[in-house]
Design a protein around this motif. Structure first.
Motif, PDB file in Angstrom:
ATOM      1  N   GLY A  92      10.721 -58.110  86.707  1.00 30.35           N
ATOM      2  CA  GLY A  92      11.527 -57.430  87.699  1.00 30.35           C
ATOM      3  C   GLY A  92      12.617 -56.613  87.035  1.00 30.35           C
ATOM      4  N   LEU A  93      13.618 -56.249  87.818  1.00 31.24           N
ATOM      5  CA  LEU A  93      14.691 -55.396  87.315  1.00 31.24           C
ATOM      6  C   LEU A  93      15.370 -55.994  86.083  1.00 31.24           C
ATOM      7  CD1 LEU A  93      16.728 -53.057  87.490  1.00 31.24           C
ATOM      8  CD2 LEU A  93      18.019 -54.423  89.144  1.00 31.24           C
ATOM      9  N   ILE A  94      15.640 -57.290  86.092  1.00 29.90           N
ATOM     10  CA  ILE A  94      16.384 -57.914  84.997  1.00 29.90           C
ATOM     11  C   ILE A  94      15.632 -57.753  83.676  1.00 29.90           C
ATOM     12  CG2 ILE A  94      17.244 -60.099  84.086  1.00 29.90           C
ATOM     13  CD1 ILE A  94      17.761 -60.970  86.974  1.00 29.90           C
ATOM     14  N   THR A  95      14.346 -58.110  83.677  1.00 33.02           N
ATOM     15  CA  THR A  95      13.559 -58.022  82.447  1.00 33.02           C
ATOM     16  C   THR A  95      13.287 -56.572  82.069  1.00 33.02           C
ATOM     17  OG1 THR A  95      12.488 -60.088  83.083  1.00 33.02           O
ATOM     18  CG2 THR A  95      11.486 -58.852  81.296  1.00 33.02           C
ATOM     19  N   TYR A  96      12.985 -55.747  83.071  1.00 24.93           N
ATOM     20  CA  TYR A  96      12.696 -54.332  82.801  1.00 24.93           C
ATOM     21  C   TYR A  96      13.911 -53.650  82.176  1.00 24.93           C
ATOM     22  CZ  TYR A  96       9.499 -50.413  83.545  1.00 24.93           C
ATOM     23  OH  TYR A  96       8.612 -49.391  83.355  1.00 24.93           O
ATOM     24  N   ALA A  97      15.095 -53.935  82.738  1.00 28.32           N
ATOM     25  CA  ALA A  97      16.326 -53.344  82.197  1.00 28.32           C
ATOM     26  C   ALA A  97      16.563 -53.823  80.766  1.00 28.32           C
ATOM     27  CB  ALA A  97      17.514 -53.700  83.081  1.00 28.32           C
ATOM     28  N   ALA A  98      16.269 -55.094  80.491  1.00 18.85           N
ATOM     29  CA  ALA A  98      16.458 -55.619  79.136  1.00 18.85           C
ATOM     30  C   ALA A  98      15.563 -54.901  78.143  1.00 18.85           C
ATOM     31  CB  ALA A  98      16.168 -57.119  79.114  1.00 18.85           C
ATOM     32  N   VAL A  99      14.316 -54.597  78.529  1.00 19.97           N
ATOM     33  CA  VAL A  99      13.401 -53.867  77.648  1.00 19.97           C
ATOM     34  C   VAL A  99      13.951 -52.472  77.344  1.00 19.97           C
ATOM     35  CG1 VAL A  99      11.114 -52.820  77.480  1.00 19.97           C
ATOM     36  CG2 VAL A  99      11.354 -55.130  78.378  1.00 19.97           C
ATOM     37  N   LEU A 100      14.427 -51.775  78.382  1.00 24.27           N
ATOM     38  CA  LEU A 100      14.945 -50.421  78.196  1.00 24.27           C
ATOM     39  C   LEU A 100      16.239 -50.427  77.376  1.00 24.27           C
ATOM     40  CD1 LEU A 100      14.271 -49.007  81.785  1.00 24.27           C
ATOM     41  CD2 LEU A 100      12.988 -48.537  79.703  1.00 24.27           C
ATOM     42  N   ILE A 101      17.094 -51.409  77.634  1.00 25.02           N
ATOM     43  CA  ILE A 101      18.337 -51.515  76.854  1.00 25.02           C
ATOM     44  C   ILE A 101      18.018 -51.844  75.396  1.00 25.02           C
ATOM     45  CG2 ILE A 101      20.437 -52.886  76.549  1.00 25.02           C
ATOM     46  CD1 ILE A 101      20.510 -53.139  79.635  1.00 25.02           C
ATOM     47  N   PHE A 102      17.020 -52.702  75.185  1.00 24.93           N
ATOM     48  CA  PHE A 102      16.595 -52.990  73.816  1.00 24.93           C
ATOM     49  C   PHE A 102      16.152 -51.697  73.124  1.00 24.93           C
ATOM     50  CE2 PHE A 102      13.039 -53.819  70.893  1.00 24.93           C
ATOM     51  CZ  PHE A 102      13.699 -54.587  69.945  1.00 24.93           C
ATOM     52  N   GLY A 103      15.433 -50.829  73.848  1.00 20.68           N
ATOM     53  CA  GLY A 103      15.035 -49.542  73.280  1.00 20.68           C
ATOM     54  C   GLY A 103      16.235 -48.711  72.877  1.00 20.68           C
ATOM     55  N   MET A 104      17.274 -48.702  73.719  1.00 19.34           N
ATOM     56  CA  MET A 104      18.510 -47.977  73.379  1.00 19.34           C
ATOM     57  C   MET A 104      19.139 -48.542  72.110  1.00 19.34           C
ATOM     58  SD  MET A 104      20.539 -47.521  76.958  1.00 19.34           S
ATOM     59  CE  MET A 104      19.732 -47.041  78.470  1.00 19.34           C
ATOM     60  N   LEU A 105      19.188 -49.861  72.013  1.00 21.26           N
ATOM     61  CA  LEU A 105      19.800 -50.497  70.852  1.00 21.26           C
ATOM     62  C   LEU A 105      19.058 -50.142  69.564  1.00 21.26           C
ATOM     63  CD1 LEU A 105      20.520 -54.023  72.385  1.00 21.26           C
ATOM     64  CD2 LEU A 105      22.203 -52.270  71.809  1.00 21.26           C
ATOM     65  N   VAL A 106      17.722 -50.033  69.652  1.00 22.47           N
ATOM     66  CA  VAL A 106      16.944 -49.648  68.478  1.00 22.47           C
ATOM     67  C   VAL A 106      17.278 -48.213  68.063  1.00 22.47           C
ATOM     68  CG1 VAL A 106      14.614 -49.202  67.609  1.00 22.47           C
ATOM     69  CG2 VAL A 106      15.071 -51.259  68.960  1.00 22.47           C
TER      70      VAL A 106
END
Length: 232
Positions: A92-106
């Motif tokens: 859901g939103l929580i996990t999806y947002a974490a994936v996208l934020i992880f991409g930003m951090l990379v």
């Protein structure tokens, strides 16, 4: 703490904990992803460095993705389902947002430091080799953790095996291996150390074999298209 980012890129796809929970191939991944992303943000590695124009657009698009998921959740006919995801995938939103934020951090981590990209390629290949080997073993009939009936389709002589390895589904497994294959090709092409060249070539070879075993046509197309792009 910075080493946690490439470790996450390696461990999340490979992580399964049979006996830990009913959804042993998904729950540990979600927990590790959320905890790791939170730790990196708390340690201050979420501060945006100076980015080149191309990288800025990547971050903007990832940020818009998080925003759009939030809007979709707010207007969802089933807000709880949109927020948390289903019982199995929890995407859901929580996990999806974490994936996208992880991409930003990379992106932030590699900004101005091209050598760090190599750490991600190495991590992906080192984790991808056992994941691919496990899928091949499933295809050959050896699986110490899951019953083969869980990933077999058809009846009698028409029965086929679609090994999921640690990814929960053969389709997810095959697509993941495309990244492993090209990370391996990158190591073989760019590394100076013989050991990493061998690791890269091995990762590419075993990933290609595992893609064929997975029966994922989209992954085969990805290999072909990626190969054409590399040649060009």
């Amino acid at each position: 703490m910075r080493i946690l980012l490439p470790l996450m890129a390696a461990i999340v796809p490979a992580l399964i904990l049979p006996g830990f929970s009913f959804y042993f191939d998904i729950t540990p991944k979600v927990v590790f992803l959320l905890a790791g992303t939170g730790l990196v943000l708390a340690a201050g590695y979420g501060a945006a460095p100076r980015l080149r124009e191309g990288a800025k657009w990547v971050v903007v698009l990832l940020g818009l993705g998080v925003l759009w998921c939030g809007v979709a959740t707010a207007f969802s006919t089933h807000p709880a389902l949109s927020l948390y995801g289903g019982n199995w995938r929890r995407f859901g939103l929580i996990t999806y947002a974490a994936v996208l934020i992880f991409g930003m951090l990379v992106v932030f981590d590699c900004a101005g430091r091209a050598d760090r990209i190599g750490w991600y390629a190495r991590a992906i290949v080192l984790a991808g080799i056992p994941v691919a080997a496990y899928g091949i073993a499933q295809y050959l009939g050896f699986d110490p953790w899951m019953p083969a009936a869980a990933y077999e389709s058809g009846e009698g002589p028409f029965r086929i095996v679609r090994p999921p390895s640690t990814l929960g589904h053969a389709g997810y497994f095959g697509i993941y291996l495309v990244y492993v294959a090209f990370a391996g090709a990158a190591l073989w092409w760019t590394e100076n150390r013989r050991a990493w060249k061998i690791a890269g070539a091995s990762g590419f070879a075993i990933a290609v074999v595992a893609i064929v075993c997975s029966g994922t046509r989209a992954a085969l197309v990805g290999l072909v298209v990626g190969g054409i792009v590399l040649l060009a």
